[in-house]
Design a protein around this motif. Structure first.
Motif, short mmCIF file in Angstrom:
data_model
loop_
_atom_site.label_atom_id
_atom_site.label_comp_id
_atom_site.label_asym_id
_atom_site.label_seq_id
_atom_site.Cartn_x
_atom_site.Cartn_y
_atom_site.Cartn_z
N UNK A 3 0.24 -1.20 0.14
CA UNK A 3 0.07 0.07 0.17
C UNK A 3 0.70 1.15 0.11
N UNK A 4 2.04 0.95 0.86
CA UNK A 4 3.08 2.65 0.80
C UNK A 4 3.38 2.15 -0.50
N UNK A 5 4.14 1.34 -1.07
CA UNK A 5 4.87 1.87 -2.27
C UNK A 5 4.34 1.70 -3.13
N UNK A 6 2.92 1.17 -3.36
CA UNK A 6 1.58 1.86 -4.51
C UNK A 6 1.66 3.20 -4.24
N UNK A 7 1.33 4.21 -2.76
CA UNK A 7 0.70 5.40 -2.47
C UNK A 7 1.80 6.21 -3.25
N UNK A 8 3.04 6.02 -2.79
CA UNK A 8 4.53 6.52 -3.25
C UNK A 8 4.48 6.53 -5.11
N UNK A 9 4.36 5.80 -5.54
CA UNK A 9 4.73 5.64 -6.98
C UNK A 9 3.87 6.40 -7.61
N UNK A 10 2.34 6.22 -7.62
CA UNK A 10 1.02 6.71 -7.88
C UNK A 10 1.20 8.12 -7.69
N UNK A 11 1.96 9.20 -6.57
CA UNK A 11 1.94 9.83 -6.28
C UNK A 11 3.29 10.98 -7.17
N UNK A 62 0.24 5.66 7.92
CA UNK A 62 -0.16 6.45 6.43
C UNK A 62 0.67 7.79 6.40
N UNK A 63 1.04 8.01 7.86
CA UNK A 63 1.19 10.11 7.64
C UNK A 63 2.86 9.08 7.66
N UNK A 64 3.79 7.82 7.68
CA UNK A 64 4.63 8.03 7.48
C UNK A 64 4.76 7.71 5.75
N UNK A 65 3.87 7.32 5.28
CA UNK A 65 3.79 7.27 3.69
C UNK A 65 3.99 8.78 3.15
N UNK A 66 2.77 9.73 4.14
CA UNK A 66 2.76 10.82 2.84
C UNK A 66 3.42 11.86 3.62
N UNK A 118 8.06 14.55 0.56
CA UNK A 118 9.57 14.66 0.55
C UNK A 118 9.73 14.90 -0.86
N UNK A 119 9.23 14.08 -2.13
CA UNK A 119 9.62 14.30 -3.40
C UNK A 119 8.65 15.16 -3.68
N UNK A 120 7.86 15.79 -2.73
CA UNK A 120 7.14 16.84 -4.00
C UNK A 120 5.89 16.15 -4.67
N UNK A 121 5.34 15.48 -4.07
CA UNK A 121 3.99 14.58 -4.54
C UNK A 121 3.09 15.22 -3.37
N UNK A 156 -0.26 14.14 -1.32
CA UNK A 156 -1.45 13.16 -0.40
C UNK A 156 -2.05 13.60 1.05
N UNK A 157 -2.78 12.93 0.90
CA UNK A 157 -3.59 13.39 2.50
C UNK A 157 -3.86 12.17 3.37
N UNK A 158 -3.59 12.27 3.97
CA UNK A 158 -3.92 10.96 5.81
C UNK A 158 -5.68 11.28 5.65
#
Ligand code: NAD
Length: 280
Positions: free
Chosen positions: A29-37, A53-57, A62-65, A67-69
């Motif tokens: 879930x984390x990897x999918x969210x990061x790649x989509x963003x 989820x905040x860690x994913x956010x 940090x990459x400029x994408x 997201x919201x938890x």
């Protein structure tokens, strides 16, 4: 900021189970969210543990994408309704739903309690049903959408996980029927079938203790490529199915397993017997 190809530029996505069980590596879930963003989507990160989820956010921001938890128990219908409303309120619409959430449980039909059986279906199949139930009307109104459901190789061969296997097989069956019912509304529905991948939860169950190296070697050798996969492999496949690149693909269940599910027993046996077992 990471360079983006914009494969889902300006799309709005919901990912269920977007945090990751603590431990080395990342969950799907984390990897999918990061790649989509990373590819331009705005992502609603849904998890029952908002701290995860905040860690994913943080990783996405940090990459400029973007997201919201959103804290939700995806086994609950009112939470799923609120989750879809939150995506629309926050980002304006909904284009992509990734039904990532799932959890393995072990045991045969004799050992398994009725509560464990029900729990497996609640977590692995009911969540797909409820999240899709609330997301599809929003997608149907705009005439487009993509849903990706996470199944498991346990759905198609013995995993020692009878309730989980049945629920994940149900996810593949639901994928086909959802694709049929909602195709004419412009909604594509596909599934990804992860093989044995390295994620924090898988490693804590399968490779804990002194035999870690040996177990890892067995896992890597039990596919055609001889290498281990991880959550990022699942994320790239999910991104493709969620993107317009897959505009004429619906109703499929794509194995991401380095050919593991295609290996016959003899080929597998010959590969594995060459690996020396650790002494003691
Ligand atoms: N890890 C593997 O090896 C593997 C193999 C095959 C399939 N899969 C599938 O991939 C998916 C993700 O697995 P993972 O190991 O990466 O997950 P994970 O355990 O790392 O993450 C799951 C997240 O879901 C959250 N969660 C749990 N219950 C919830 C609920 N009721 N509502 C909302 N959030 C909830 C957890 O807090 C956690 O952050 C699952 O569908 C799993 O069945 C995993």
């Amino acid at each position: 900021m990471k360079e983006r190809a914009g494969r889902v530029e300006n799309k709005v996505a919901i990912v269920t189970g977007a945090g990751s069980t603590p431990g080395p590596g990342v969950g799907t879930g984390k990897a999918i969210s990061v790649v989509l963003a990373r590819e331009g989507a705005k992502v609603l990160l849904v998890d029952i543990h908002p701290d995860r989820a905040e860690q994913t956010q943080r990783m996405i921001e940090d990459e400029g994408g973007k997201a919201k938890v959103f804290r939700a128990d995806v086994t609950r219908s009112d939470d799923c309704k609120a989750m879809v409303e939150a995506a629309v309120d926050t980002f304006g619409t909904l284009d992509i739903l990734v039904n990532n959430l799932g959890l393995a449980s072990f045991g045969n039909v004799v050992d398994l309690s009725e509560e464990e059986w029900q729990r497996a279906f609640d977590i692995n199949a009911r969540t797909v049903f409820l999240a899709s139930k609330h997301a599809i009307p929003v997608m149907a109104r705009k005439g487009s959408g993509a849903i990706v459901n996470l199944s498991s190789s346990s759905a198609v061969r013995a995993g020692g996980t009878v309730a989980y296997s049945a629920a994940k097989a149900g996810v593949i069956a639901m994928t086909t029927d959802m694709a049929f019912f909602h195709g004419r509304q412009g909604i594509r529905v596909n599934a990804v079938i992860p093989g044995m991948i390295n994620t924090p939860i898988a490693m804590s169950v399968l490779a804990a203790g002194p035999q870690t190296d040996y177990v890892n070697r067995l896992r890597a050798e039990s596919n055609m490529l001889g290498t281990q996969g991880d959550a990022w492999d699942i994320a790239w496949a999910t991104l493709f199915l969620a993107s317009d690149e897959a505009r004429w693909i619906t109703g499929v269940a794509l194995p991401v397993d380095a050919g593991q599910m295609k290996l016959g027993p003899l080929t597998m046996f010959n590969r594995l017997r060459e690996i020396p077992a650790p002494k003691g």
